[in-house]
Scaffold this active site. Structure first.
Site, short mmCIF file in Angstrom:
data_model
loop_
_atom_site.label_atom_id
_atom_site.label_comp_id
_atom_site.label_asym_id
_atom_site.label_seq_id
_atom_site.Cartn_x
_atom_site.Cartn_y
_atom_site.Cartn_z
N HIS A 1 0.89 -1.17 0.00
CA HIS A 1 0.00 0.00 0.00
C HIS A 1 0.92 1.22 0.00
O HIS A 1 2.02 1.17 0.58
CB HIS A 1 -0.82 0.12 1.28
CG HIS A 1 -1.72 -1.02 1.60
ND1 HIS A 1 -1.31 -2.10 2.32
CD2 HIS A 1 -3.04 -1.21 1.35
CE1 HIS A 1 -2.33 -2.94 2.49
NE2 HIS A 1 -3.39 -2.43 1.91
N ASP B 1 2.43 2.03 3.32
CA ASP B 1 3.42 1.08 3.86
C ASP B 1 4.81 1.53 3.46
O ASP B 1 5.77 1.38 4.22
CB ASP B 1 3.23 -0.34 3.28
CG ASP B 1 1.83 -0.87 3.46
OD1 ASP B 1 1.17 -0.49 4.44
OD2 ASP B 1 1.40 -1.68 2.61
N GLU C 1 -8.65 -13.99 -1.14
CA GLU C 1 -7.91 -14.22 0.12
C GLU C 1 -8.58 -15.34 0.92
O GLU C 1 -9.80 -15.33 1.09
CB GLU C 1 -7.87 -12.92 0.92
CG GLU C 1 -7.13 -13.05 2.23
CD GLU C 1 -6.75 -11.71 2.85
OE1 GLU C 1 -6.39 -10.79 2.09
OE2 GLU C 1 -6.82 -11.60 4.08
#
Ligand code: XLS
Ligand code: NI
Ligand code: NI
Length: 442
Positions: A107, A110, A274
């Site tokens: 991201h 991050d 996920e």
């Protein structure tokens, strides 16, 4: 010998993780993941395209609702945001190269901390884009996907692209633009949208239809901006049913497939599935993969696992061979992941505080997935599993069944056929047999 790329070694005492085979007792070695081993015509590295997730692996502090950080990082010491981010990038690339993952994912926040000024953030991200580009060049590590964090900042408490306040939506757009710029400049192969707060906490204050139209409009702007700037990769949507919102619009694979088709986004987008999100939605991981594969939208995977006793996204590292073997069967049948890879969106537990724990976690995950690939390939080679499945539908392969599939029969025809043939024989679904068959190869 150090393989450090920056000027400081962060993961001291751990070298490059090597493949030593199933007989090895070395906890800092792979027992199944041999990147060069050829399976079903491709190397394991090409099949699996493992990625390290910047957020958990480099940024996760171990905090939970009941306590603060337990994980303290030497790369977080400097006061200047860009200098601090460069240290983190050094640590990231040291880790990624030592673990031997060909990819990473991030991201925006991050990579470098953002503050509330859009232009300052743009400068910071550009500085780090240059820095990461050099790191990628020196290491041959590549960017699997980038994304924007549109859920942590307090401005997004009512959503980002689905926020009822247009001014908030503009900030989401600004962040997406900058994250796309970075992703494109770094040769990122894909771009992800996970709608962290794109949903509602209560319908009492929510115009769901309008919010979803805004979300689709934002996706269209992102696609047209990225294409205009040379991005040829895929966009992924990552479904999740809830958390942080009570109800997320990208609930599960089927919901997202419908949404993408409704807004004519199906050519640019596919899905990033996920494991823990699948189980939160009340599905198996295998189910979500199959839904995506059937829609021609099986893009990428965030690998982790939930906890049978907990109802939230615990994001543990994968270790369930049965779950992954079933997943690999779907992936192999679908011809692999279309442009995506397997990103470890997983975190070690907050009390796993040794440097080695980060390595054990990734080694365990990579070995589990690699082993599942080998098992699924063996099952496929033997052929019995696929044969049992296709034989179940044999009555549609010829005769009237085939006519039905071709659309040649009417409801009246079905009436006559039912009346003539009488009550059908019972045919076993053989579930236990199939479960045993899979287990035989594990
Ligand atoms: C959170 C999501 C998130 C996305 C990226 O549950 O999994 O980590 O993968 O925004
Ligand atoms: Ni994820
Ligand atoms: Ni998640």
């Amino acid at each position: 010998m150090s393989i450090l790329l920056g000027d400081r070694e962060y993961f001291k005492g751990v070298g490059k993780i090597a493949y030593e085979g199933p007989e090895s007792d070395n906890p800092l070695a792979f027992r199944w993941y041999d990147e060069n081993q050829i399976v079903a015509g491709k190397s394991m590295k090409e099949h699996l395209r493992f990625a390290v997730a910047y957020w958990h692996t480099l940024c996760g502090t171990g905090l939970d609702p009941f306590g603060g950080p337990t994980l303290f990082y030497p790369w977080n010491e400097k006061s200047d945001a860009v200098a601090r981010a460069k240290d983190k990038a050094d640590a990231a690339f040291e880790f990624i190269t030592k673990i031997g993952a060909p990819y990473y994912c991030f991201h925006d926040v991050d990579v470098v901390d953002y503050d509330d000024d859009v232009r300052t953030n743009e400068k910071r991200m550009q500085a780090l884009t240059d820095y990461l580009a050099q790191k990628q060049k020196d290491s041959s590590v590549k960017l699997l996907w980038g994304t924007a964090n549109l859920f942590s900042h307090h401005r997004y408490m009512n959503g980002a692209s689905t926020n009822p306040d247009f001014q908030v939506l503009t900030h989401a757009g600004a962040q997406i633009k900058m994250a796309l710029d970075a992703t494109i400049a770094l040769g990122g192969e894909n771009y992800v949208f996970w709608g962290g707060r794109e949903g509602y906490m209560t319908l009492l204050n929510t115009d769901m239809k309008r919010e979803q139209e805004h979300f689709a409009q934002m996706l269209k702007l992102a696609v047209s901006y990225a294409r205009k700037n040379g991005f040829t990769g895929k966009f992924f949507i990552e479904p999740k049913p809830c958390e942080p919102t009570k109800h997320q619009y990208d609930y599960d694979a089927a919901t997202v497939v419908g949404f993408l088709r409704q807004f004519d986004l199906q050519d640019d987008f596919s899905l990033n599935l996920e494991v823990n999100h699948a189980t939160l939605a009340g599905h198996t991981f295998q189910h979500e993969l199959q839904v995506a594969a059937d829609a021609g939208m099986l893009g990428s995977i965030d690998a982790n696992r939930g906890d049978y006793q907990n109802g939230w996204d615990t994001d543990q590292f994968p270790n369930d061979l049965m779950e992954w073997t079933q997943a690999m069967l779907v992936i192999l049948d679908a011809g692999g992941l279309a442009g995506g890879g397997i990103n470890f969106d997983a975190k070690r537990r907050r009390n796993s505080t040794d440097v080695e724990d980060l390595f054990y976690a990734h080694i365990g995950g990579m070995d589990t997935v690699a082993r599942a690939l080998l098992i699924a390939d063996k099952i496929t080679q033997k052929g019995e599993y696929h044969k049992i499945r296709s034989d179940r539908y044999a009555s549609f392969d010829s005769g009237k069944g085939a006519s039905f599939e071709k659309g040649e029969l009417s409801l009246e025809d079905l009436f006559s056929l039912a009346a003539e043939a009488g009550e059908p024989a019972m045919i076993s679904g053989k579930q236990e047999y199939l479960e045993n068959l899979i287990n035989r190869y594990i």
